[in-house]
Write a protein that holds these residues in place. Structure first.
Motif, PDB file in Angstrom:
ATOM      1  N   GLN A 117       0.842  -1.198   0.000  1.00 24.23           N
ATOM      2  CA  GLN A 117       0.000   0.000   0.000  1.00 24.23           C
ATOM      3  C   GLN A 117       0.879   1.252   0.000  1.00 24.23           C
ATOM      4  N   ILE A 118       1.889   1.261   0.855  1.00 22.93           N
ATOM      5  CA  ILE A 118       2.813   2.396   0.945  1.00 22.93           C
ATOM      6  C   ILE A 118       3.573   2.552  -0.369  1.00 22.93           C
ATOM      7  N   GLN A 119       4.102   1.452  -0.865  1.00 20.33           N
ATOM      8  CA  GLN A 119       4.868   1.445  -2.109  1.00 20.33           C
ATOM      9  C   GLN A 119       4.034   1.992  -3.271  1.00 20.33           C
ATOM     10  N   ASN A 120       2.814   1.495  -3.424  1.00 16.45           N
ATOM     11  CA  ASN A 120       1.956   1.924  -4.531  1.00 16.45           C
ATOM     12  C   ASN A 120       1.633   3.415  -4.472  1.00 16.45           C
ATOM     13  N   GLN A 121       1.399   3.921  -3.271  1.00 15.03           N
ATOM     14  CA  GLN A 121       1.033   5.330  -3.142  1.00 15.03           C
ATOM     15  C   GLN A 121       2.221   6.258  -3.394  1.00 15.03           C
ATOM     16  N   ILE A 122       3.388   5.883  -2.936  1.00 16.36           N
ATOM     17  CA  ILE A 122       4.576   6.704  -3.209  1.00 16.36           C
ATOM     18  C   ILE A 122       4.873   6.676  -4.708  1.00 16.36           C
ATOM     19  N   LYS A 123       4.785   5.492  -5.305  1.00 16.49           N
ATOM     20  CA  LYS A 123       5.030   5.352  -6.746  1.00 16.49           C
ATOM     21  C   LYS A 123       4.052   6.229  -7.534  1.00 16.49           C
ATOM     22  N   ALA A 124       2.781   6.205  -7.159  1.00 19.83           N
ATOM     23  CA  ALA A 124       1.776   7.015  -7.849  1.00 19.83           C
ATOM     24  C   ALA A 124       2.084   8.505  -7.729  1.00 19.83           C
ATOM     25  N   GLN A 125       2.556   8.943  -6.563  1.00 17.28           N
ATOM     26  CA  GLN A 125       2.881  10.357  -6.372  1.00 17.28           C
ATOM     27  C   GLN A 125       4.117  10.762  -7.178  1.00 17.28           C
ATOM     28  N   ILE A 126       5.033   9.835  -7.384  1.00 14.11           N
ATOM     29  CA  ILE A 126       6.198  10.125  -8.223  1.00 14.11           C
ATOM     30  C   ILE A 126       5.774  10.215  -9.677  1.00 14.11           C
ATOM     31  N   LEU A 127       4.972   9.240 -10.133  1.00  9.89           N
ATOM     32  CA  LEU A 127       4.539   9.218 -11.530  1.00  9.89           C
ATOM     33  C   LEU A 127       3.643  10.403 -11.884  1.00  9.89           C
ATOM     34  N   SER A 128       2.875  10.887 -10.911  1.00  9.13           N
ATOM     35  CA  SER A 128       1.991  12.025 -11.174  1.00  9.13           C
ATOM     36  C   SER A 128       2.709  13.364 -11.078  1.00  9.13           C
ATOM     37  N   GLY A 129       3.949  13.345 -10.586  1.00  5.69           N
ATOM     38  CA  GLY A 129       4.712  14.585 -10.476  1.00  5.69           C
ATOM     39  C   GLY A 129       4.568  15.291  -9.141  1.00  5.69           C
ATOM     40  N   GLU A 186      13.209   1.252  -4.406  1.00 10.13           N
ATOM     41  CA  GLU A 186      14.598   1.457  -4.837  1.00 10.13           C
ATOM     42  C   GLU A 186      14.966   0.449  -5.925  1.00 10.13           C
ATOM     43  N   LYS A 187      14.539  -0.811  -5.765  1.00  9.27           N
ATOM     44  CA  LYS A 187      14.797  -1.840  -6.772  1.00  9.27           C
ATOM     45  C   LYS A 187      14.174  -1.463  -8.117  1.00  9.27           C
ATOM     46  N   GLU A 188      12.994  -0.842  -8.056  1.00 11.33           N
ATOM     47  CA  GLU A 188      12.274  -0.459  -9.277  1.00 11.33           C
ATOM     48  C   GLU A 188      12.811   0.836  -9.876  1.00 11.33           C
ATOM     49  N   GLY A 189      13.718   1.504  -9.170  1.00 15.57           N
ATOM     50  CA  GLY A 189      14.323   2.720  -9.693  1.00 15.57           C
ATOM     51  C   GLY A 189      13.594   4.002  -9.336  1.00 15.57           C
ATOM     52  N   PHE A 190      12.633   3.939  -8.428  1.00  9.49           N
ATOM     53  CA  PHE A 190      11.883   5.132  -8.044  1.00  9.49           C
ATOM     54  C   PHE A 190      12.582   5.935  -6.954  1.00  9.49           C
ATOM     55  N   LEU A 191      13.320   5.257  -6.079  1.00 14.79           N
ATOM     56  CA  LEU A 191      13.999   5.926  -4.971  1.00 14.79           C
ATOM     57  C   LEU A 191      15.479   5.588  -4.979  1.00 14.79           C
ATOM     58  N   VAL A 197      13.728  10.793  -4.084  1.00 15.34           N
ATOM     59  CA  VAL A 197      13.153  10.377  -5.356  1.00 15.34           C
ATOM     60  C   VAL A 197      14.309  10.314  -6.345  1.00 15.34           C
ATOM     61  N   ALA A 198      14.419   9.195  -7.056  1.00  9.45           N
ATOM     62  CA  ALA A 198      15.527   8.981  -7.986  1.00  9.45           C
ATOM     63  C   ALA A 198      15.502  10.001  -9.121  1.00  9.45           C
ATOM     64  N   GLN A 199      16.673  10.301  -9.631  1.00 12.62           N
ATOM     65  CA  GLN A 199      16.827  11.257 -10.728  1.00 12.62           C
ATOM     66  C   GLN A 199      16.508  10.620 -12.082  1.00 12.62           C
ATOM     67  N   GLN A 200      16.027   9.395 -12.062  1.00 15.42           N
ATOM     68  CA  GLN A 200      15.770   8.651 -13.287  1.00 15.42           C
ATOM     69  C   GLN A 200      14.707   9.337 -14.146  1.00 15.42           C
ATOM     70  N   ASN A 201      14.736   9.043 -15.417  1.00 16.78           N
ATOM     71  CA  ASN A 201      13.803   9.584 -16.389  1.00 16.78           C
ATOM     72  C   ASN A 201      12.362   9.215 -16.026  1.00 16.78           C
ATOM     73  N   THR A 202      11.531  10.212 -15.771  1.00 21.09           N
ATOM     74  CA  THR A 202      10.136   9.991 -15.392  1.00 21.09           C
ATOM     75  C   THR A 202       9.366   9.290 -16.501  1.00 21.09           C
ATOM     76  N   GLU A 203       9.683   9.620 -17.746  1.00 23.40           N
ATOM     77  CA  GLU A 203       8.993   8.981 -18.870  1.00 23.40           C
ATOM     78  C   GLU A 203       9.253   7.479 -18.879  1.00 23.40           C
ATOM     79  N   ARG A 204      10.458   7.075 -18.571  1.00 26.65           N
ATOM     80  CA  ARG A 204      10.787   5.647 -18.528  1.00 26.65           C
ATOM     81  C   ARG A 204      10.020   4.966 -17.409  1.00 26.65           C
ATOM     82  N   LEU A 205       9.892   5.622 -16.268  1.00 29.38           N
ATOM     83  CA  LEU A 205       9.138   5.052 -15.157  1.00 29.38           C
ATOM     84  C   LEU A 205       7.670   4.897 -15.534  1.00 29.38           C
TER      85      LEU A 205
END
Length: 146
Positions: free
Chosen positions: A38-50, A83-88, A98-106
């Motif tokens: 639940q925590i992982q999904n919500q943080i990921k969603a907030q990263i993907l949404s900007g 972190e494994k998925e490249g988000f953090l 939040v990782a500096q990785q390309n948001t479009e790739r995520l």
């Protein structure tokens, strides 16, 4: 619908992040989804949404666990998976960011995951005789509810 034990974290990010937005995480003990997920999904969603942008810091594992009233192991696992998925990325002695990785790739990776799940659902729907029109109607109905 009755939801039991929902904890919401609205962290004042002035002390954690560079900007004044709010990190919003809701966890439910009665959900079938594990707490770390639940925590992982919500943080990921907030990263993907900007809402959370590259380089922004997150609460420490200990602080997040305390605020959400969950185990440190739970928040540690959520952060590790992200972190494994490249988000953090975690910097020893400085914190988790939040990782500096390309948001479009995520976003592309997230879309692939969605498409895979939809393909599985469509196969199941076809096997029980759900038409394309019925499937679209079901999708629209659920989409509007969420």
């Amino acid at each position: 619908m009755y939801i039991d034990n929902i904890y919401t974290l609205y962290t004042d990010i002035h002390s954690v992040l560079d900007r004044g937005d709010k990190l919003n995480i809701n966890v439910s003990n009665s959900s079938t989804i594990p707490l770390y997920e639940q925590i992982q999904n919500q943080i990921k969603a907030q990263i993907l949404s900007g809402c959370l942008t590259p380089g922004e810091g997150l609460p420490s594992i200990r602080n997040l666990a305390k605020e959400l009233k969950v185990s440190i192991i739970t928040t540690k696992r959520a952060y590790e998976e992200l972190e494994k998925e490249g988000f953090l990325q975690t910097v020893a002695g400085k914190g988790t960011f939040v990782a500096q990785q390309n948001t479009e790739r995520l976003k592309e990776m997230a879309m692939y995951e969605i498409e895979s799940k939809l393909e599985e659902i469509i196969k199941q729907a076809k096997s029980v005789g759900v038409s394309l029109e019925e499937g679209i109607e079901i999708f629209k109905s659920i989409y509007e509810e969420v």
